[in-house]
Every structure is written in C-alpha cells, then in structure tokens.
Design a protein around this motif. Sequence first.
Motif, PDB file in Angstrom:
ATOM      1  N   ARG A 147       0.375  -0.713   0.248  1.00  0.00           N
ATOM      2  CA  ARG A 147      -0.561  -0.089  -0.200  1.00  0.00           C
ATOM      3  C   ARG A 147       0.947   1.705   0.040  1.00  0.00           C
ATOM      4  NH1 ARG A 147      -5.029   1.476   0.111  1.00  0.00           N
ATOM      5  NH2 ARG A 147      -5.861  -0.649   1.083  1.00  0.00           N
ATOM      6  N   ALA A 148       0.670   2.383  -0.587  1.00  0.00           N
ATOM      7  CA  ALA A 148       1.187   3.375  -0.403  1.00  0.00           C
ATOM      8  C   ALA A 148       0.030   4.626  -0.273  1.00  0.00           C
ATOM      9  CB  ALA A 148       1.780   3.839  -1.997  1.00  0.00           C
ATOM     10  N   THR A 149       0.507   5.248   0.890  1.00  0.00           N
ATOM     11  CA  THR A 149      -0.636   5.693   1.888  1.00  0.00           C
ATOM     12  C   THR A 149      -0.281   7.796   1.591  1.00  0.00           C
ATOM     13  OG1 THR A 149      -0.698   4.026   3.189  1.00  0.00           O
ATOM     14  CG2 THR A 149      -1.867   6.519   4.045  1.00  0.00           C
ATOM     15  N   GLN A 150      -1.331   8.165   0.922  1.00  0.00           N
ATOM     16  CA  GLN A 150      -1.056   9.415   0.512  1.00  0.00           C
ATOM     17  C   GLN A 150      -0.747  10.182   1.949  1.00  0.00           C
ATOM     18  OE1 GLN A 150      -3.288  12.002  -2.011  1.00  0.00           O
ATOM     19  NE2 GLN A 150      -1.789  13.133  -1.968  1.00  0.00           N
ATOM     20  N   THR A 151       1.033  10.984   1.926  1.00  0.00           N
ATOM     21  CA  THR A 151       1.245  12.049   2.606  1.00  0.00           C
ATOM     22  C   THR A 151       0.951  13.906   2.890  1.00  0.00           C
ATOM     23  OG1 THR A 151       3.540  11.819   2.019  1.00  0.00           O
ATOM     24  CG2 THR A 151       2.527  10.743   4.238  1.00  0.00           C
ATOM     25  N   ALA A 152       1.530  14.113   3.666  1.00  0.00           N
ATOM     26  CA  ALA A 152       1.363  15.907   2.818  1.00  0.00           C
ATOM     27  C   ALA A 152       2.252  16.368   2.828  1.00  0.00           C
ATOM     28  CB  ALA A 152       1.980  16.581   4.405  1.00  0.00           C
ATOM     29  N   ASP A 153       3.515  15.492   2.189  1.00  0.00           N
ATOM     30  CA  ASP A 153       4.506  15.428   1.270  1.00  0.00           C
ATOM     31  C   ASP A 153       4.823  14.203  -0.098  1.00  0.00           C
ATOM     32  OD1 ASP A 153       5.640  17.780   3.503  1.00  0.00           O
ATOM     33  OD2 ASP A 153       6.627  15.881   4.632  1.00  0.00           O
ATOM     34  N   GLY A 154       4.064  13.909   0.415  1.00  0.00           N
ATOM     35  CA  GLY A 154       4.477  12.387  -1.009  1.00  0.00           C
ATOM     36  C   GLY A 154       3.198  11.360   0.037  1.00  0.00           C
ATOM     37  N   TRP A 155       3.778   9.571   0.194  1.00  0.00           N
ATOM     38  CA  TRP A 155       4.101   9.097   0.089  1.00  0.00           C
ATOM     39  C   TRP A 155       4.727   7.921   0.508  1.00  0.00           C
ATOM     40  CZ3 TRP A 155      -0.892   8.020  -3.006  1.00  0.00           C
ATOM     41  CH2 TRP A 155      -1.131   8.639  -3.784  1.00  0.00           C
ATOM     42  N   ARG A 156       3.631   6.858   1.292  1.00  0.00           N
ATOM     43  CA  ARG A 156       4.339   6.265   2.644  1.00  0.00           C
ATOM     44  C   ARG A 156       4.023   4.581   2.014  1.00  0.00           C
ATOM     45  NH1 ARG A 156       7.561   7.295   6.006  1.00  0.00           N
ATOM     46  NH2 ARG A 156       6.766   9.424   6.204  1.00  0.00           N
ATOM     47  N   VAL A 157       4.980   4.393   1.704  1.00  0.00           N
ATOM     48  CA  VAL A 157       4.429   2.553   1.321  1.00  0.00           C
ATOM     49  C   VAL A 157       5.300   2.111   2.170  1.00  0.00           C
ATOM     50  CG1 VAL A 157       5.602   1.331  -0.118  1.00  0.00           C
ATOM     51  CG2 VAL A 157       5.788   3.613  -1.226  1.00  0.00           C
ATOM     52  N   PHE A 216      16.239 -13.265  -8.694  1.00  0.00           N
ATOM     53  CA  PHE A 216      14.791 -13.177  -8.108  1.00  0.00           C
ATOM     54  C   PHE A 216      15.272 -12.265  -6.356  1.00  0.00           C
ATOM     55  CE2 PHE A 216      12.136 -16.759 -10.524  1.00  0.00           C
ATOM     56  CZ  PHE A 216      12.396 -15.812 -11.568  1.00  0.00           C
ATOM     57  N   ASN A 217      14.301 -11.379  -6.381  1.00  0.00           N
ATOM     58  CA  ASN A 217      13.790 -10.943  -5.225  1.00  0.00           C
ATOM     59  C   ASN A 217      12.752 -10.545  -4.806  1.00  0.00           C
ATOM     60  OD1 ASN A 217      17.370  -9.412  -5.595  1.00  0.00           O
ATOM     61  ND2 ASN A 217      16.706  -9.944  -7.617  1.00  0.00           N
ATOM     62  N   GLU A 218      13.114 -10.355  -3.226  1.00  0.00           N
ATOM     63  CA  GLU A 218      11.934 -10.042  -2.358  1.00  0.00           C
ATOM     64  C   GLU A 218      12.774  -9.122  -2.432  1.00  0.00           C
ATOM     65  OE1 GLU A 218       9.723 -11.404   1.045  1.00  0.00           O
ATOM     66  OE2 GLU A 218      11.127 -12.558   1.148  1.00  0.00           O
ATOM     67  N   VAL A 219      11.681  -7.913  -2.376  1.00  0.00           N
ATOM     68  CA  VAL A 219      11.498  -6.341  -2.060  1.00  0.00           C
ATOM     69  C   VAL A 219      10.038  -5.803  -0.513  1.00  0.00           C
ATOM     70  CG1 VAL A 219      11.806  -4.131  -2.672  1.00  0.00           C
ATOM     71  CG2 VAL A 219      12.160  -6.096  -4.186  1.00  0.00           C
ATOM     72  N   HIS A 220      11.053  -5.365   0.749  1.00  0.00           N
ATOM     73  CA  HIS A 220      10.329  -5.250   1.861  1.00  0.00           C
ATOM     74  C   HIS A 220      10.516  -3.103   1.429  1.00  0.00           C
ATOM     75  CE1 HIS A 220       7.696  -5.494   4.674  1.00  0.00           C
ATOM     76  NE2 HIS A 220       9.327  -4.849   6.474  1.00  0.00           N
ATOM     77  N   PHE A 221       9.101  -2.853   1.703  1.00  0.00           N
ATOM     78  CA  PHE A 221       9.534  -1.810   1.946  1.00  0.00           C
ATOM     79  C   PHE A 221       8.421  -1.567   3.482  1.00  0.00           C
ATOM     80  CE2 PHE A 221       7.750  -2.456  -1.955  1.00  0.00           C
ATOM     81  CZ  PHE A 221       9.282  -1.541  -3.161  1.00  0.00           C
ATOM     82  N   ALA A 222       8.959  -0.390   4.385  1.00  0.00           N
ATOM     83  CA  ALA A 222       8.605  -0.598   5.338  1.00  0.00           C
ATOM     84  C   ALA A 222       8.789   0.889   5.694  1.00  0.00           C
ATOM     85  CB  ALA A 222       9.796  -1.237   6.791  1.00  0.00           C
ATOM     86  N   ASP A 223       7.416   1.668   5.642  1.00  0.00           N
ATOM     87  CA  ASP A 223       7.215   3.111   6.239  1.00  0.00           C
ATOM     88  C   ASP A 223       8.444   4.110   4.931  1.00  0.00           C
ATOM     89  OD1 ASP A 223       5.307   3.462   7.910  1.00  0.00           O
ATOM     90  OD2 ASP A 223       7.208   2.992   9.782  1.00  0.00           O
ATOM     91  N   THR A 224       8.353   4.177   3.470  1.00  0.00           N
ATOM     92  CA  THR A 224       9.360   4.131   2.521  1.00  0.00           C
ATOM     93  C   THR A 224       8.845   5.462   2.029  1.00  0.00           C
ATOM     94  OG1 THR A 224       9.722   2.003   1.557  1.00  0.00           O
ATOM     95  CG2 THR A 224      10.955   3.599   0.958  1.00  0.00           C
ATOM     96  N   ALA A 225       9.270   6.404   1.899  1.00  0.00           N
ATOM     97  CA  ALA A 225       9.344   7.930   2.202  1.00  0.00           C
ATOM     98  C   ALA A 225       8.927   7.988   0.334  1.00  0.00           C
ATOM     99  CB  ALA A 225       9.009   9.047   2.881  1.00  0.00           C
ATOM    100  N   LEU A 226       8.154   8.101  -0.262  1.00  0.00           N
ATOM    101  CA  LEU A 226       8.025   8.628  -2.008  1.00  0.00           C
ATOM    102  C   LEU A 226       8.044   9.925  -1.967  1.00  0.00           C
ATOM    103  CD1 LEU A 226       6.589   5.989  -3.415  1.00  0.00           C
ATOM    104  CD2 LEU A 226       9.120   5.657  -2.858  1.00  0.00           C
ATOM    105  N   PRO A 227       8.694  10.437  -2.680  1.00  0.00           N
ATOM    106  CA  PRO A 227       7.592  12.437  -3.619  1.00  0.00           C
ATOM    107  C   PRO A 227       6.834  12.237  -3.790  1.00  0.00           C
ATOM    108  CG  PRO A 227       9.768  11.654  -4.922  1.00  0.00           C
ATOM    109  CD  PRO A 227       9.303  10.491  -4.167  1.00  0.00           C
ATOM    110  N   ARG A 228       5.923  13.378  -3.945  1.00  0.00           N
ATOM    111  CA  ARG A 228       4.599  13.697  -4.926  1.00  0.00           C
ATOM    112  C   ARG A 228       4.559  12.927  -6.363  1.00  0.00           C
ATOM    113  NH1 ARG A 228       4.270  18.707  -2.028  1.00  0.00           N
ATOM    114  NH2 ARG A 228       2.902  18.326  -0.341  1.00  0.00           N
TER     115      ARG A 228
END
Length: 380
Positions: A147-157, A216-228
């Motif tokens: 999930r990507a959740t919208q934040t004030a500065d962009g997105w958190r994954v 092959f790889n497993e990619v884990h996102f923990a509160d990863t901040a993305l720009p808008r």
Amino acid sequence: MQALTIPPCRLDASCESLRAEVRDFLAEAMRDIPEQVRARNWSGSDPAFSRKLGERGWIGMRWPKRYGGHERDALARYVVLEELLAAGAPVNFHWVADRQSGPLLLRLASEATKLDILPRVARGELRFCIGMSEPDSGSDLASVRCRATQTADGWRVNGTKIWTSGARDADYMIALLRTDGAPGDRHTGLSQFLIDLRTPGIEIRPIRNLLGHEDFNEVHFADTALPRDALLGERGGGWNQVSAELALERSGPERFLSSIQLLLEMIDAADPANPRHTDYIGRAVADIATLRQMSLGIAGMLARGESPALLAAIVKDQGALFEQRIVQHAHDLFGERLQAPGTPLADVMAYLIQASPSFSLRGGTREILRGIIAKGLELR
C-alpha cells in the motif's frame, strides 16, 4: 466467439539494412562469447555491453531526441531485438527499462523526471525492475496489498513484492501499489509508482533459483517515503496502465527465442540422413516462423496505437510452449550425446534444462494467460 486477426506486417528495405548493421556489430562484439553464455539469451547482463548499444542508438530507439531517444519506428526496434536475441547478446541490464519502463515514463512521468531518467536509460546506464507479484498471491495481480498512503509531502509505502527480477542490481522500480480500498476491491484503487531503490526503508532479499542464481528478489518496504511525483498517471488508474504495459512484455521476440541457442546447436548436431532429426527441425523452424509472424504483426499493431492485449497473451503462451518443447526434443533426439559435458550441445542443454521451467512463469503464468484468452474469446 470473437474472431482473432493479426494483420500481416512487412519490413522495408531500411529495416533490412539496419539488420545487416546489427549483425556486423554482433559478429565482432560476440566473437569470443561461448555458446553456454549465449544460451542465457536476454537473461544475460553486461552493463558495458548495454552502454555499447546505447552509443549506437539501439536503446530508446522510438523515444523523442529531447529525452535521449532516436525517433526511429517500432519495426526498426523490432529488428534490433531479433538480432540481439538470436545472437544471445547479454541485454538484461537495460532490457526492462527499454521495453516497458521507459515507454511508461514517457507517457506518464513528470517532465523533470523524463529529462532526468530517460537519457540515462538510452545511454545504457540505468537498470529497472518491475514490482508486481506479491507473497501469497500467486499470479493474482489484482489482489495487490502493498500500500501507498498519501502524506503531506508525498507517499508512504508499506508491504512486500516478490519474484522481482533484477531488483538487487536495479536503480529504479515501477511498482503497482494499492492507494485506495482493500485487496477485495480488485482492479479499483491500484496505482503505479516510480521508486528509487536507494530510498531509505527498502530491503532487498535475494531468492536463489534452480540454477543457483539470485536473479529473483523479495523487496520489502517499511514506511518508505516517496515524493509526490512518484505517482505515475492517475491515482486509481494503475490496472489499465499495467494492462497496456503487459502487452509490450508479452508479445516480443523474446517470447519465442529464449531457447534459440539450443535449436541452433541441434541443427549443427543433426544427421541429415536421420528422418527423426530432419522432421523435428523442419517442424521447429516452421513453428518459429509462425510465432515470429504473429509477434511482428502485433508490433505493427502497437506501432499504430492499438492495444492487442489478448493477442499478446496468445503469443506469450504459445511461445513458452515452443521454448520448453525444444528442451524435451533435444533430450529425445540427442540423449546419449548430452551425457558428455564439454560440447556446445551438452553445455547449452545443461543450462536450459534448468532454466526452461521458468519460461511459463515470467510475464504471466500459463493459467493466467489462458484465463485472459478464454475471457477474450468469450468462453467464460
């Protein structure tokens, strides 16, 4: 039932002239590459080789010059791909970026992003991976939970992607993430994002395959901040976007040329007086010619702006069957000769007998593809 038609597509003289140019380049560049390395085909990666292709204008061929491209047509690009694959060239470093990620950014990314990233892709300097599959979801792409959740500065994954080819060595990922609703909402609420894999909060774990490789790889996102501007296209428009992207992924010549080195070795090893050898090789060449005409026809449709997703699924399904059958036929026709390692035939076979099971997984499993085909033909 829906009628299926792939209009014929023919290459003009400029394409054949380009083919000769590519063959001359490959004859020199691939001169010392052994057969068992060529057998890796588009899975083989060599950043230096990709940069050489970039210098010749053979990456980003269709893109505007403003973004590092060369404004060639789709069929010129198809010719280059055919020759690279037939030679077993190590193109994986730039493959995903050139085939689907670059065109996606060209359509949907911000101007600043396009000016920054696309010229580097065209020079063969960047590697992309695709974040689609997830743990415990099988091939059910619509059940995305990452999930990507919208934040004030962009997105958190937050969440995990799995079976992500090349992620460990990639610079960027194009990821399909859930921005709204729940996994049960299926196609709604999905969006695509451009993710710089150097961003804090990303852990990449290798998965060892049958060959002992860690592609092959497993990619884990923990509160990863993305720009808008990491969001590509419309929020919630990810399913339609990724469907169009898969048409590019499923219809190209890589879908029936992955085992081409083994077929070439079988032709060299065949006994012209043995009817089993001549019968199989004749059938195999006819099959590959048919698949090639189908794939080339779809390339023509894509060049005209059409969206042949159903036809692309058929090419992918039939191409994987063909590629896997070559391995079985090599065993049936040359079994005893395959027991002596050190010959090109035996060495290529040793690689492909382990690699070929994956050919019906990548780009969509056989079951998923046939479900798409059945639905497209109104059989379900």
